[in-house]
Design an enzyme around this catalytic site. Structure first.
Site, PDB file in Angstrom:
ATOM      1  N   HIS A 417       0.834  -1.206   0.000  1.00  0.00           N
ATOM      2  CA  HIS A 417       0.000   0.000   0.000  1.00  0.00           C
ATOM      3  C   HIS A 417       0.865   1.251   0.000  1.00  0.00           C
ATOM      4  O   HIS A 417       0.625   2.210  -0.752  1.00  0.00           O
ATOM      5  CB  HIS A 417      -0.923  -0.016   1.230  1.00  0.00           C
ATOM      6  CG  HIS A 417      -1.750   1.219   1.390  1.00  0.00           C
ATOM      7  ND1 HIS A 417      -1.329   2.310   2.131  1.00  0.00           N
ATOM      8  CD2 HIS A 417      -2.954   1.553   0.884  1.00  0.00           C
ATOM      9  CE1 HIS A 417      -2.258   3.250   2.084  1.00  0.00           C
ATOM     10  NE2 HIS A 417      -3.262   2.816   1.338  1.00  0.00           N
ATOM     11  N   CYS A 732      -4.441  -4.264 -14.965  1.00  0.00           N
ATOM     12  CA  CYS A 732      -4.358  -3.124 -14.060  1.00  0.00           C
ATOM     13  C   CYS A 732      -3.400  -3.372 -12.900  1.00  0.00           C
ATOM     14  O   CYS A 732      -3.298  -2.564 -11.989  1.00  0.00           O
ATOM     15  CB  CYS A 732      -5.739  -2.744 -13.520  1.00  0.00           C
ATOM     16  SG  CYS A 732      -6.619  -4.089 -12.703  1.00  0.00           S
TER      17      CYS A 732
END
Length: 780
Positions: A417, A732
């Site tokens: 993240h 993606c």
């Protein structure tokens, strides 16, 4: 003659004994310490397949379109089958076993493939064929045959075709070398593998070198000055594992390093001095920088292999700054330079001294005040220009990350993240340092380099002469320098994790957004969806989603914006207010998340679908819906029913699924028949679930490979099926920004590629180049 010994071989014998065999023979003739070995020649392999009448069948089997993953798999299977099922001629069997008997005491041997197109100065195919360690007499012949068969692995077939080698002209020899029962071993680069800087770099670990070469252990790293013979830099890693030979089975196994040796220096100064001497001798002999595998046993140092370093860029080689040497193999991120390691506790670090080192995950250099964040309620202390130091970031930290000038984490990799969001915000970041929160003090002034992965004390002087690095504008950094956009048939889109990155993403000139993550918007609310609705009402929750998506849709209109519905694991929900009842799962990434959670809680999922319907009513017809972690048509049909119940007209709206699991790739035909408009590959998860590798686990991160043949086969077959059913395909995941993946996807016929913000223009150019080549090939 089927067998030749090293003493009979030199560098000119590549056609006979392959690149590895010729190199070992050359080293032996130069008087370097190489363990004894004999070679089963390449001609022996050729005679084997021709006398057995299988040569033509093998070459016919491997004459396939290497971009067709199914055909490539069939080629490997058939070629291997032909070789492994053909028995050894008795005369050949006897000659190999007689050569083995000359080792006298029946030792364990290493059986290594040595292809005739391997370890060449301009093409290194190292690792394409097999190596077997600790082989005894009984297993020798079978291992030789397996080495022959490994000439036709999918990777080997693919790379030979890419390099222009004719399969009928490539043969394979097999090196049978006495095993060194190494007490310590590793690799040595006689020059920097990227810059060509003439200092020697040595990596060392306990036990057999397999642990270092495979990446399963973090080795010590020594940078050696040739002129003085001194250690210029060293990093002593924590070596938890070692490869050894199991005395009972003879197999190579992993064992834990005894506690007292884990942080002990593997090589003493005398051993390093001997390696310097050997390194200089081998580089001088070949007149080129070398990548050497070595081992030490019984006080003797052996050279097991040497190949040219093919990764050094062209041009004149200059003495590199010491900072460029860092990160070659710096252990587990917890190592420090010798000077820092010797500093007494309580002493202040010197200006510019490296505090910790990790993985540079978002480029840029910035100085600021360190703010240690171990709890969410500490985020308020992060002010504009501060640098966040935390164990790992979560979506609800995004507001603070936007204020920060840089990010440093203890854990995580290139797809964590912290790495993803930092890149999108244009904020420098260093992840996976191991101990930044324990080493850096709150309020300390530091400088981070998000490219090299270093965190240093104080403010580093910029090249312009002022204090601190030059400031940069995140939006201008990604805006194309030239206004002319490469025209491609393959659409090139951009990934967006947070609405705040929309303007920067749009500045790239991308064809749309291939992935907008909904979870970052939802989790930044600080409450679980149910808790937020209970406290603020359903309308307020729907409004938050609408506003977040609308921010991005406005920037890109009329270009499409593909929005992924909520996909957050239970451990992230549990950190939010209202998350007390979230289940405790052993592995949340394999648990209650994605579409499975949405279908299980249709009352909560309905809020998301209402937000989409509202956006459509507002005229945002460029918004597309994408469902995560689907496995099969049952998931798709259930989601479709809920969309219809929410009043979404599926005839007018574009919707589809993420392909993140092998199950979804294998079930794509059923999902296509269920009505999806597109399928988008999430290569981070698809790779993780296909290879059983946790992408954020530093112990196995080196095994995370989106270009692994198994992953490419799943992607290729899915694209092929989707084209048959008129379903668009896209990617993606992070791999969409890699040139090799772009080449594979465009050749395979993908509809669009979604790249990271800072990689859009590069991907556009790469896609254009591949498309032009396809066009030229079709008319030539």
């Amino acid at each position: 003659m089927a067998v030749r010994w090293l003493a009979e071989i030199g560098a000119d014998d590549i056609e006979t004994v392959g690149g590895k065999g010729a190199s070992l023979g050359e080293l032996t003739s130069a008087g370097l310490p190489v363990p004894p070995a004999f070679i089963v020649t390449a001609g022996t392999y050729r005679e084997f397949i021709e006398n057995a009448g299988i040569a033509d069948e093998i070459h016919e089997a491997v004459d396939v379109d290497v971009e067709d993953s199914k055909a490539l798999a069939r080629a490997q299977e058939r070629a291997s089958e032909l070789i492994l099922e053909t028995p050894f001629p008795e005369e050949l069997r006897e000659e190999i076993l007689e050569a083995y008997a000359e080792f006298e005491d029946g030792p364990f041997v290493a059986v290594r493939s040595s292809a005739t197109a391997e370890d060449l100065p301009d093409a290194s195919f190292a690792g394409q064929q097999e190596t077997f360690l600790n082989v005894d007499r009984e297993g020798l012949l079978e291992r030789v045959r397996e080495c022959w068969a490994s000439l036709f692995t999918q990777r080997a077939i693919y790379y030979r075709k890419q390099q222009g080698f004719d399969a009928e002209e490539v043969n394979i020899a097999v090196v049978v070398q006495r095993m060194v029962d190494a007490e310590k071993s590793g690799v040595m680069f006689t020059s920097h593998p990227s810059t060509g800087d003439p200092r020697i770099i040595v990596e060392a670990a306990w036990g057999l070198g397999e642990a270092v070469v495979s990446g399963s252990v973090s080795p010590d790293n020594y940078v050696l000055d040739r002129e003085t013979g001194r250690v210029a830099e060293e990093t002593i890693a924590t070596k938890k594992l070692m490869c050894v030979r199991d005395e009972e089975s003879g197999e190579t196994i992993e064992r834990e390093v005894p506690e007292g040796k884990r942080t002990e220096r593997v090589l003493d100064d005398g051993e390093l001095a001997e390696l310097i001497e050997l390194g200089e001798r081998v580089e001088s002999h070949y007149d080129a920088p070398q990548d050497v595998e070595w081992a030490i046993a019984g006080g003797e140092t052996y050279m097991l292999q040497s190949r040219p370093i093919t990764t050094i860029s062209g041009g004149d080689i200059e003495e590199a700054d010491s900072s460029q040497m860092e990160g070659i193999a710096d252990g587990n991120g917890q190592g420090q330079s010798g000077a820092f390691a010797d500093r007494d506790e309580g002493d202040e670090p010197d200006e510019g001294e490296e505090l910790v080192h990790g993985l540079g995950s978002s480029p840029g250099t910035v100085s600021g005040t360190a703010r240690i964040v171990t709890k969410l309620d500490q985020l308020d202390k992060v002010e504009e220009g501060d640098i966040i130091i935390t164990q790992m970031t979560t979506p609800d930290m995004v507001p603070a990350m936007k204020r920060a000038a840089g990010i440093v984490t203890d854990e995580g990799g290139m797809t964590s993240h912290a790495a993803i969001v930092s890149r999108e915000l244009g904020v420098p970041a260093v992840v996976g340092t191991g101990n930044a929160t324990a080493t850096i003090e709150d309020g300390q002034h530091i400088t981070i380099d998000g490219e090299r992965g270093s965190v240093e004390a104080g403010a580093v002087t910029s090249d312009e002469g002022g204090e601190g690095p030059a400031e940069h504008e995140p939006i201008e950094d990604v805006r194309p320098e030239t206004p002319v956009k490469p025209m491609t048939a393959t659409e090139v889109k951009v990934n967006v994790s947070i609405p705040e990155a929309a303007e920067r993403a749009a500045a790239t000139g991308a064809d749309g957004v291939g992935l907008l993550r909904l979870e970052h918007m939802v989790l930044s609310l600080g409450k679980t969806p149910s808790k937020y609705v209970a406290d603020n009402g359903e309308k307020a929750y729907v409004d938050e989603i609408v506003q977040g998506i609308r921010t991005v849709a406005d920037e890109f209109y009329p270009r499409p914006v593909r929005v992924r519905t909520l996909d957050a694991p239970t451990d992230e929900f549990r950190q939010l207010e209202g998350g007390e009842d979230e289940p405790h799962e052993h592995n949340p990434m394999l648990g209650y998340r994605g579409i499975r959670r949405s279908l299980d809680r249709p009352d909560v999922f309905e809020h998301e679908l209402r937000a989409f319907r509202r956006l459509y009513e507002m005229g945002y017809d460029n918004v597309e819906i994408m469902f995560p972690l689907v496995n099969d048509a049952n998931d798709v049909e259930a989601a479709r029913r809920l969309m219809e119940e929410a009043g979404i007209d599926l005839e007018k709206r574009s919707w589809g699924v993420m392909i993140e699991t092998p199950a979804s790739a294998l079930s794509i035909e059923g999902m296509a028949k269920a009505g999806i408009d597109f399928a988008s590959f999430g290569t981070n998860d698809l790779t993780q679930y296909t290879l059983a590798v946790d992408r954020n686990n530093e112990h196995v991160a080196d095994r995370f490979d989106e270009l692994h043949p198994a992953v490419l086969e799943l992607i290729g077959s899915t694209i092929e099926t989707c084209r048959e059913h008129g379903v668009k395909t896209s990617i993606c995941g992070q791999a969409g920004s890699k040139p090799k993946m772009v080449q594979f996807l465009v050749n395979t016929g993908v509809s669009s590629i979604s790249a990271n913000i800072d990689a859009v223009r590069d991907v556009q150019h790469e896609a254009k180049r591949v498309e032009q080549k396809l066009l030229l090939d079709s008319i030539r």
